[in-house]
Write a protein that holds these residues in place. Structure first.
Motif, PDB file in Angstrom:
ATOM      1  N   SER A 180       0.834  -1.196   0.000  1.00  0.00           N
ATOM      2  CA  SER A 180       0.000   0.000   0.000  1.00  0.00           C
ATOM      3  C   SER A 180       0.872   1.251   0.000  1.00  0.00           C
ATOM      4  CB  SER A 180      -0.913   0.005   1.233  1.00  0.00           C
ATOM      5  OG  SER A 180      -1.659  -1.198   1.309  1.00  0.00           O
ATOM      6  N   ILE A 181       0.278   2.370  -0.339  1.00  0.00           N
ATOM      7  CA  ILE A 181       0.984   3.646  -0.337  1.00  0.00           C
ATOM      8  C   ILE A 181       0.697   4.334   0.997  1.00  0.00           C
ATOM      9  CG2 ILE A 181       1.358   5.832  -1.528  1.00  0.00           C
ATOM     10  CD1 ILE A 181       1.992   3.321  -3.214  1.00  0.00           C
ATOM     11  N   ILE A 182       1.684   4.352   1.857  1.00  0.00           N
ATOM     12  CA  ILE A 182       1.503   4.909   3.201  1.00  0.00           C
ATOM     13  C   ILE A 182       1.384   6.427   3.114  1.00  0.00           C
ATOM     14  CG2 ILE A 182       2.570   5.190   5.466  1.00  0.00           C
ATOM     15  CD1 ILE A 182       3.908   2.417   4.967  1.00  0.00           C
ATOM     16  N   VAL A 183       0.321   6.957   3.705  1.00  0.00           N
ATOM     17  CA  VAL A 183       0.069   8.395   3.719  1.00  0.00           C
ATOM     18  C   VAL A 183       0.103   8.868   5.171  1.00  0.00           C
ATOM     19  CG1 VAL A 183      -1.513  10.251   3.077  1.00  0.00           C
ATOM     20  CG2 VAL A 183      -1.332   8.210   1.638  1.00  0.00           C
ATOM     21  N   PRO A 184       1.274   9.244   5.664  1.00  0.00           N
ATOM     22  CA  PRO A 184       1.336   9.781   7.019  1.00  0.00           C
ATOM     23  C   PRO A 184       0.787  11.204   7.035  1.00  0.00           C
ATOM     24  CG  PRO A 184       3.473   9.962   5.991  1.00  0.00           C
ATOM     25  CD  PRO A 184       2.577   9.254   4.998  1.00  0.00           C
ATOM     26  N   THR A 185       0.408  11.671   8.191  1.00  0.00           N
ATOM     27  CA  THR A 185      -0.051  13.056   8.273  1.00  0.00           C
ATOM     28  C   THR A 185       1.117  14.017   8.075  1.00  0.00           C
ATOM     29  OG1 THR A 185       0.177  12.881  10.667  1.00  0.00           O
ATOM     30  CG2 THR A 185      -2.030  12.615   9.755  1.00  0.00           C
ATOM     31  N   GLY A 186       2.310  13.623   8.574  1.00  0.00           N
ATOM     32  CA  GLY A 186       3.417  14.559   8.520  1.00  0.00           C
ATOM     33  C   GLY A 186       3.069  15.843   9.262  1.00  0.00           C
ATOM     34  N   TYR A 187       4.000  16.763   9.294  1.00  0.00           N
ATOM     35  CA  TYR A 187       3.692  18.092   9.830  1.00  0.00           C
ATOM     36  C   TYR A 187       3.255  18.962   8.657  1.00  0.00           C
ATOM     37  CZ  TYR A 187       5.822  16.566  14.188  1.00  0.00           C
ATOM     38  OH  TYR A 187       6.113  15.893  15.347  1.00  0.00           O
ATOM     39  N   THR A 188       2.047  18.680   8.165  1.00  0.00           N
ATOM     40  CA  THR A 188       1.585  19.310   6.936  1.00  0.00           C
ATOM     41  C   THR A 188       0.410  20.251   7.157  1.00  0.00           C
ATOM     42  OG1 THR A 188       0.155  17.402   6.500  1.00  0.00           O
ATOM     43  CG2 THR A 188       2.355  17.364   5.513  1.00  0.00           C
ATOM     44  N   SER A 189       0.012  20.456   8.401  1.00  0.00           N
ATOM     45  CA  SER A 189      -1.126  21.347   8.656  1.00  0.00           C
ATOM     46  C   SER A 189      -1.086  21.844  10.092  1.00  0.00           C
ATOM     47  CB  SER A 189      -2.447  20.607   8.425  1.00  0.00           C
ATOM     48  OG  SER A 189      -2.690  19.706   9.485  1.00  0.00           O
ATOM     49  N   ASP A 190      -1.810  22.920  10.337  1.00  0.00           N
ATOM     50  CA  ASP A 190      -1.924  23.439  11.706  1.00  0.00           C
ATOM     51  C   ASP A 190      -2.574  22.417  12.623  1.00  0.00           C
ATOM     52  OD1 ASP A 190      -0.772  25.815  10.894  1.00  0.00           O
ATOM     53  OD2 ASP A 190      -2.694  26.847  10.619  1.00  0.00           O
ATOM     54  N   GLU A 191      -3.520  21.639  12.078  1.00  0.00           N
ATOM     55  CA  GLU A 191      -4.213  20.646  12.902  1.00  0.00           C
ATOM     56  C   GLU A 191      -3.243  19.596  13.436  1.00  0.00           C
ATOM     57  OE1 GLU A 191      -7.236  22.168   9.899  1.00  0.00           O
ATOM     58  OE2 GLU A 191      -5.125  21.621   9.870  1.00  0.00           O
ATOM     59  N   ILE A 192      -2.311  19.168  12.585  1.00  0.00           N
ATOM     60  CA  ILE A 192      -1.341  18.167  13.025  1.00  0.00           C
ATOM     61  C   ILE A 192      -0.294  18.800  13.934  1.00  0.00           C
ATOM     62  CG2 ILE A 192       0.380  16.487  12.286  1.00  0.00           C
ATOM     63  CD1 ILE A 192      -2.601  15.752  11.729  1.00  0.00           C
ATOM     64  N   ASN A 193       0.126  19.994  13.616  1.00  0.00           N
ATOM     65  CA  ASN A 193       1.088  20.680  14.482  1.00  0.00           C
ATOM     66  C   ASN A 193       0.542  20.830  15.899  1.00  0.00           C
ATOM     67  OD1 ASN A 193       2.897  20.940  12.372  1.00  0.00           O
ATOM     68  ND2 ASN A 193       2.207  22.992  11.813  1.00  0.00           N
ATOM     69  N   ALA A 194      -0.777  20.974  16.021  1.00  0.00           N
ATOM     70  CA  ALA A 194      -1.389  21.175  17.333  1.00  0.00           C
ATOM     71  C   ALA A 194      -1.318  19.936  18.206  1.00  0.00           C
ATOM     72  CB  ALA A 194      -2.847  21.607  17.174  1.00  0.00           C
ATOM     73  N   ILE A 195      -1.311  18.734  17.597  1.00  0.00           N
ATOM     74  CA  ILE A 195      -1.258  17.520  18.421  1.00  0.00           C
ATOM     75  C   ILE A 195       0.110  16.843  18.370  1.00  0.00           C
ATOM     76  CG2 ILE A 195      -3.736  17.130  18.190  1.00  0.00           C
ATOM     77  CD1 ILE A 195      -2.995  14.710  16.357  1.00  0.00           C
ATOM     78  N   GLY A 196       0.962  17.244  17.438  1.00  0.00           N
ATOM     79  CA  GLY A 196       2.357  16.838  17.468  1.00  0.00           C
ATOM     80  C   GLY A 196       2.678  15.408  17.125  1.00  0.00           C
ATOM     81  N   ASN A 197       1.979  14.805  16.158  1.00  0.00           N
ATOM     82  CA  ASN A 197       2.314  13.442  15.764  1.00  0.00           C
ATOM     83  C   ASN A 197       2.338  13.345  14.241  1.00  0.00           C
ATOM     84  OD1 ASN A 197       2.533  10.656  15.319  1.00  0.00           O
ATOM     85  ND2 ASN A 197       1.397  10.168  17.165  1.00  0.00           N
ATOM     86  N   PRO A 198       3.509  13.157  13.632  1.00  0.00           N
ATOM     87  CA  PRO A 198       3.589  13.119  12.173  1.00  0.00           C
ATOM     88  C   PRO A 198       3.220  11.768  11.571  1.00  0.00           C
ATOM     89  CG  PRO A 198       5.761  12.798  13.083  1.00  0.00           C
ATOM     90  CD  PRO A 198       4.843  13.047  14.252  1.00  0.00           C
ATOM     91  N   TYR A 199       3.060  10.743  12.389  1.00  0.00           N
ATOM     92  CA  TYR A 199       2.836   9.394  11.874  1.00  0.00           C
ATOM     93  C   TYR A 199       1.374   9.127  11.531  1.00  0.00           C
ATOM     94  CZ  TYR A 199       7.420   8.988  14.014  1.00  0.00           C
ATOM     95  OH  TYR A 199       8.722   9.195  14.367  1.00  0.00           O
ATOM     96  N   GLY A 200       0.498   9.763  12.231  1.00  0.00           N
ATOM     97  CA  GLY A 200      -0.938   9.584  12.069  1.00  0.00           C
ATOM     98  C   GLY A 200      -1.608  10.401  13.150  1.00  0.00           C
ATOM     99  N   VAL A 201      -2.869  10.157  13.397  1.00  0.00           N
ATOM    100  CA  VAL A 201      -3.565  10.899  14.447  1.00  0.00           C
ATOM    101  C   VAL A 201      -3.584  10.063  15.715  1.00  0.00           C
ATOM    102  CG1 VAL A 201      -5.810  11.782  15.174  1.00  0.00           C
ATOM    103  CG2 VAL A 201      -4.942  12.292  12.883  1.00  0.00           C
ATOM    104  N   SER A 202      -3.228  10.696  16.820  1.00  0.00           N
ATOM    105  CA  SER A 202      -3.272  10.005  18.108  1.00  0.00           C
ATOM    106  C   SER A 202      -4.023  10.864  19.113  1.00  0.00           C
ATOM    107  CB  SER A 202      -1.862   9.698  18.621  1.00  0.00           C
ATOM    108  OG  SER A 202      -1.133  10.891  18.821  1.00  0.00           O
ATOM    109  N   SER A 203      -4.699  10.187  20.022  1.00  0.00           N
ATOM    110  CA  SER A 203      -5.504  10.849  21.030  1.00  0.00           C
ATOM    111  C   SER A 203      -5.119  10.319  22.405  1.00  0.00           C
ATOM    112  CB  SER A 203      -6.987  10.573  20.766  1.00  0.00           C
ATOM    113  OG  SER A 203      -7.796  11.070  21.808  1.00  0.00           O
ATOM    114  N   THR A 204      -5.183  11.184  23.395  1.00  0.00           N
ATOM    115  CA  THR A 204      -4.958  10.789  24.783  1.00  0.00           C
ATOM    116  C   THR A 204      -6.252  10.994  25.543  1.00  0.00           C
ATOM    117  OG1 THR A 204      -2.644  11.452  24.663  1.00  0.00           O
ATOM    118  CG2 THR A 204      -3.587  11.165  26.864  1.00  0.00           C
ATOM    119  N   ASP A 205      -6.826   9.910  26.030  1.00  0.00           N
ATOM    120  CA  ASP A 205      -8.122   9.963  26.689  1.00  0.00           C
ATOM    121  C   ASP A 205      -8.027  10.577  28.077  1.00  0.00           C
ATOM    122  OD1 ASP A 205     -10.868   9.344  27.319  1.00  0.00           O
ATOM    123  OD2 ASP A 205     -10.083   7.726  28.532  1.00  0.00           O
ATOM    124  N   GLY A 206      -6.989  10.293  28.800  1.00  0.00           N
ATOM    125  CA  GLY A 206      -6.853  10.852  30.135  1.00  0.00           C
ATOM    126  C   GLY A 206      -7.457  10.017  31.236  1.00  0.00           C
ATOM    127  N   GLY A 207      -7.888   8.804  30.924  1.00  0.00           N
ATOM    128  CA  GLY A 207      -8.438   7.948  31.967  1.00  0.00           C
ATOM    129  C   GLY A 207      -8.757   6.572  31.442  1.00  0.00           C
TER     130      GLY A 207
END
Length: 200
Positions: free
Chosen positions: A142-169
């Motif tokens: 497959s053609i891997i499409v990482p998010t990279g640091y390509t947008s303000d949205e990704i810069n805000a969460i700081g992960n270039p590999y994909g989207v990650s979330s921290t639930d906090g509990g």
């Protein structure tokens, strides 16, 4: 226009929310989207022992279960999973492992692919989980499409590999932040755009 399959597993709903945002982003880029969940494998007693888990299973019972034909149909796929010891959940991995027939026929090659995940702590294995799924895509061709640091949205969460979330509990009641959901929408949009280019 591209066909995008968003396939996820979620126990308490955090990855589900990310997946819905990925769908929204892909649709905003003109994609036709199939929204699918991985089949639940956990025993009923385990599910019922966690109120949030049991509630989420009931709330999403009408979401179609992912099938091989969804990946064959798609020009691109986004896979979402909670982090399990820095790796993919058993439920999503079982679905992935069942795709040997498509892989052997080359039907997963040259399709755009990206990933998203959630964990209960900031360093709970999110990056390891995302990268482990990219290894699968490499085997598929497959053609891997990482998010990279390509947008303000990704810069805000700081992960270039994909989207990650921290639930906090560990109960799963926090849910993705508005910044994480915005990043997930961006992932869907970016994936659909790259898929459309490949399909053309």
């Amino acid at each position: 226009m591209a066909n995008v399959a968003v396939v996820y597993y979620s126990s308490t709903g955090n990855v589900y929310e990310l997946a819905r945002a990925v769908v929204d982003g892909a649709e905003s880029a003109g994609a036709e989207v199939r929204f699918r969940r991985a089949r639940e494998l956990a025993p009923e007693e385990a599910i019922q022992s966690n109120e949030a888990w049991a509630k989420h299973v009931e709330e999403t019972k009408d979401v179609p279960v992912a099938q091989s034909e969804d990946l064959e149909w798609a020009d691109a796929f986004a896979f979402g999973t909670p982090t399990r010891y820095g790796n993919v959940s058993a439920q999503l991995k079982q679905f992935i492992d069942a795709q040997g027939g498509l892989w052997a026929q080359g039907l997963l090659a040259d399709k755009a692919a990206s990933v998203f995940t959630s964990a209960s702590t900031p360093h709970g294995g999110q990056e390891g989980t995302l990268l482990s799924m990219y290894a699968i895509f490499a085997h598929w061709g497959s053609i891997i499409v990482p998010t990279g640091y390509t947008s303000d949205e990704i810069n805000a969460i700081g992960n270039p590999y994909g989207v990650s979330s921290t639930d906090g509990g560990v109960t799963g009641n926090g849910g993705p932040s508005k910044e994480e959901l915005a990043a997930a929408r961006y992932l869907g949009q970016r994936l659909a755009q790259k898929a459309a280019l490949l399909a053309a």
